[in-house]
Design an enzyme around this catalytic site. Structure first.
Site, PDB file in Angstrom:
ATOM      1  N   ARG A  63       0.716  -0.759   0.022  1.00 54.14           N
ATOM      2  CA  ARG A  63       0.526   0.156   0.151  1.00 54.14           C
ATOM      3  C   ARG A  63       0.799   1.693  -0.337  1.00 54.14           C
ATOM      4  NH1 ARG A  63      -1.549   2.502   4.620  1.00 54.14           N
ATOM      5  NH2 ARG A  63      -2.037   0.373   5.786  1.00 54.14           N
ATOM      6  N   TYR A 116     -15.680  14.684 -16.439  1.00 56.27           N
ATOM      7  CA  TYR A 116     -16.141  13.579 -16.322  1.00 56.27           C
ATOM      8  C   TYR A 116     -17.437  13.651 -15.381  1.00 56.27           C
ATOM      9  CZ  TYR A 116     -15.630   7.964 -15.469  1.00 56.27           C
ATOM     10  OH  TYR A 116     -15.954   6.940 -15.564  1.00 56.27           O
ATOM     11  N   ASP A 188      -6.940  16.049 -16.053  1.00 55.75           N
ATOM     12  CA  ASP A 188      -7.268  14.889 -16.037  1.00 55.75           C
ATOM     13  C   ASP A 188      -7.090  14.972 -17.408  1.00 55.75           C
ATOM     14  OD1 ASP A 188      -8.531  13.134 -17.146  1.00 55.75           O
ATOM     15  OD2 ASP A 188     -10.369  13.156 -15.810  1.00 55.75           O
ATOM     16  N   LYS A 213      -8.091   3.699 -19.311  1.00 57.22           N
ATOM     17  CA  LYS A 213      -8.339   4.159 -20.980  1.00 57.22           C
ATOM     18  C   LYS A 213      -7.618   3.934 -21.668  1.00 57.22           C
ATOM     19  CE  LYS A 213     -12.262   4.711 -18.654  1.00 57.22           C
ATOM     20  NZ  LYS A 213     -12.459   6.238 -18.519  1.00 57.22           N
TER      21      LYS A 213
HETATM   22  C1  LIG Z   1     -12.630   7.163 -17.092  1.00 55.18           C
HETATM   23  C2  LIG Z   1     -12.300   8.287 -16.650  1.00 55.18           C
HETATM   24  C3  LIG Z   1     -11.992   8.106 -15.374  1.00 55.18           C
HETATM   25  C4  LIG Z   1     -12.498   7.818 -13.543  1.00 55.18           C
HETATM   26  O1  LIG Z   1     -11.912   6.627 -14.377  1.00 55.18           O
HETATM   27  P1  LIG Z   1     -11.778   4.964 -13.703  1.00 55.18           P
HETATM   28  O2  LIG Z   1     -10.652   4.593 -14.107  1.00 55.18           O
HETATM   29  O3  LIG Z   1     -13.367   4.162 -14.595  1.00 55.18           O
HETATM   30  O4  LIG Z   1     -11.728   5.192 -12.334  1.00 55.18           O
HETATM   31  C5  LIG Z   1     -11.950  10.258 -14.500  1.00 55.18           C
HETATM   32  N1  LIG Z   1     -11.824  10.638 -15.944  1.00 55.18           N
HETATM   33  C6  LIG Z   1     -12.096  10.543 -17.176  1.00 55.18           C
HETATM   34  C7  LIG Z   1     -11.532  11.577 -18.289  1.00 55.18           C
HETATM   35  C8  LIG Z   1     -12.223   9.052 -17.707  1.00 55.18           C
HETATM   36  O5  LIG Z   1     -11.938   8.858 -18.465  1.00 55.18           O
END
Ligand SMILES: *Cc1c(COP(=O)(O)O)cnc(C)c1O
Length: 397
Positions: A63, A116, A188, A213
């Site tokens: 962790r 998001y 992000d 992603k």
């Molecule tokens: C999918 C996504 C998230 C969240 O990610 P997870 O891996 O599903 O928790 C955050 N920001 C963006 C732009 C995303 O496409």
């Protein structure tokens, strides 16, 4: 001691527990080993004590840190131009780690309004339960930041390319406005990846990713990562992330590293495919409009051309036939898969009005930047002619 040395005096119950792998001396594995270990053993008690205090001490407990996870963190920190990174169990784990590490009750956050959904929900939840104030701004003009600033403002939160309408903010201008106001700036960078944009190099204090992603890229792992621009902020964020416990798992980190190896190849191919599909969709009679930042009819094309190395693989388009046409397209595609997530090697599409946003009426949809006939296409690496044949067959004639 090895198991073979101890077979004479120890019992099977002991030998079965104490198994060790040889340490390679004359060769190294070509791929990063998976250290599927929760715990690490020490020879020196002082080293054990030291390991619990800091992120860069000896590995003690996964962790806090783990060699496989650290390999991923170093690779992404390097690609993003940060000092260090913290890999997490998901993108939301990364986002909430940085929000909770940074915000105190009573703080004010300025965020882009096109976010998001999970991030939007987290900010709303913090606002409701911990007295964090949030102002959402359109992201069109950096003067929005100065206009929204209050004495308790602490954070500016942006997305490089925002879902689902592929909005691109002028990052250097917004980040400079955030810095002038003394805000911690977080971007992000999930949709752009470090191949298209490195927000830290443009002035951001932190970058977050859903590694689920493009970084992972194969729709087989959930993960996230926070990259920090500066050492003190890294230590602070690590401390809170470690307490929060949204840490990555070594195997998930390993899958993400494996994805990372082909990120440049995938992104190049996906962006090239997206360009072809965006242009062909724009020329199709059933399509009213196309949103892809690489097209000159995209409202943010100039900004995207200045700050992105390519334009990404998310194409949004509006079907003239509205809600019914969007619903029908989802049923008619064969190669492109109807799916909620994105960023994998396989092409996926989503019609928000009949799926993720079906509870919204047309007015609420419009407020979210979504039309009744909006389709979001996440373009994969298949041959572009096969993708076009699938879409052309599925689109209304
Ligand atoms: C999918 C996504 C998230 C969240 O990610 P997870 O891996 O599903 O928790 C955050 N920001 C963006 C732009 C995303 O496409």
């Amino acid at each position: 001691m090895t198991a073979t040395e101890t077979t004479v005096e120890q019992h099977p119950a002991t030998r079965a527990v104490h198994v060790s792998a040889p340490r390679p001396e004359h060769s190294q594995p070509l791929s990063v080993p998976i250290y599927q270990a929760a715990n690490f053993a020490f020879e020196d008690p002082d080293a054990l004590a030291d390991s619990m205090e800091r992120p860069d001490g000896p590995f003690v407990y996964s962790r806090y840190g783990n060699p496989t996870i650290r390999a991923l963190e170093r690779a992404v920190a390097d690609l993003e131009g940060g000092v260090a990174a913290i890999a997490t169990a998901s993108g939301m784990g990364a986002i909430n780690s940085v929000l909770l590490a940074t915000l105190n009750a009573g703080d004010h956050v300025i965020a882009q309004d096109c976010l998001y959904g999970g991030t939007y929900a987290s900010l709303r939840d913090l606002a409701a339960r911990f007295g964090v104030e949030v102002t959402f701004v359109p992201g069109d003009d950096p003067a929005e930041v100065a206009a929204a600033v209050r004495p308790n403002s602490r954070m500016l939160y942006l997305e490089t390319i925002a879902n689902p309408v592929t909005k691109v903010v002028d990052l250097p201008a917004f980040l400079a406005a955030g810095e002038r106001a003394g805000l911690m700036t977080i971007v992000d960078n999930t949709f752009a990846t470090p191949l298209l944009c490195q927000p830290i190099r443009l002035g951001a204090d932190a970058v977050v990713h859903s590694a689920t992603k493009y970084l992972g890229g194969h729709s087989d792992v959930i993960g996230g990562i926070v990259v920090l621009a500066e050492e003190q902020r890294y230590r602070h964020t690590w401390h809170h992330a470690m307490e929060l416990g949204a840490c990555a798992d070594p195997f998930a980190a390993w899958l993400t590293i494996r994805g990372l190896h082909t990120l440049p190849l995938r992104i190049r191919e996906q962006c090239a495919n997206a360009r072809v599909l965006a242009d062909r969709l724009a020329g199709h009679p059933a399509v009213e409009s196309v949103r892809w930042p690489g097209r000159i009819d995209h409202p943010d094309h100039q900004v995207a051309a200045r700050h992105l190395a390519d334009y990404g693989a998310i194409v949004a388009f509006e079907l003239a036939g509205g809600r019914e046409a969007g619903h029908a397209l989802g049923k008619r595609v064969r190669l492109a898969k109807l799916a909620g997530s994105l960023g994998g090697v396989e092409t996926t599409l989503l019609h928000p009005a009949s799926t993720s946003h079906r509870q919204l009426d047309p007015e609420a949809l419009r407020a979210a930047g979504i039309g009744e006939g909006t389709v979001r296409l996440s373009v994969g690496v298949e041959h572009v002619e096969d993708l076009w044949a699938d879409l052309a067959r599925a689109l209304p004639r």
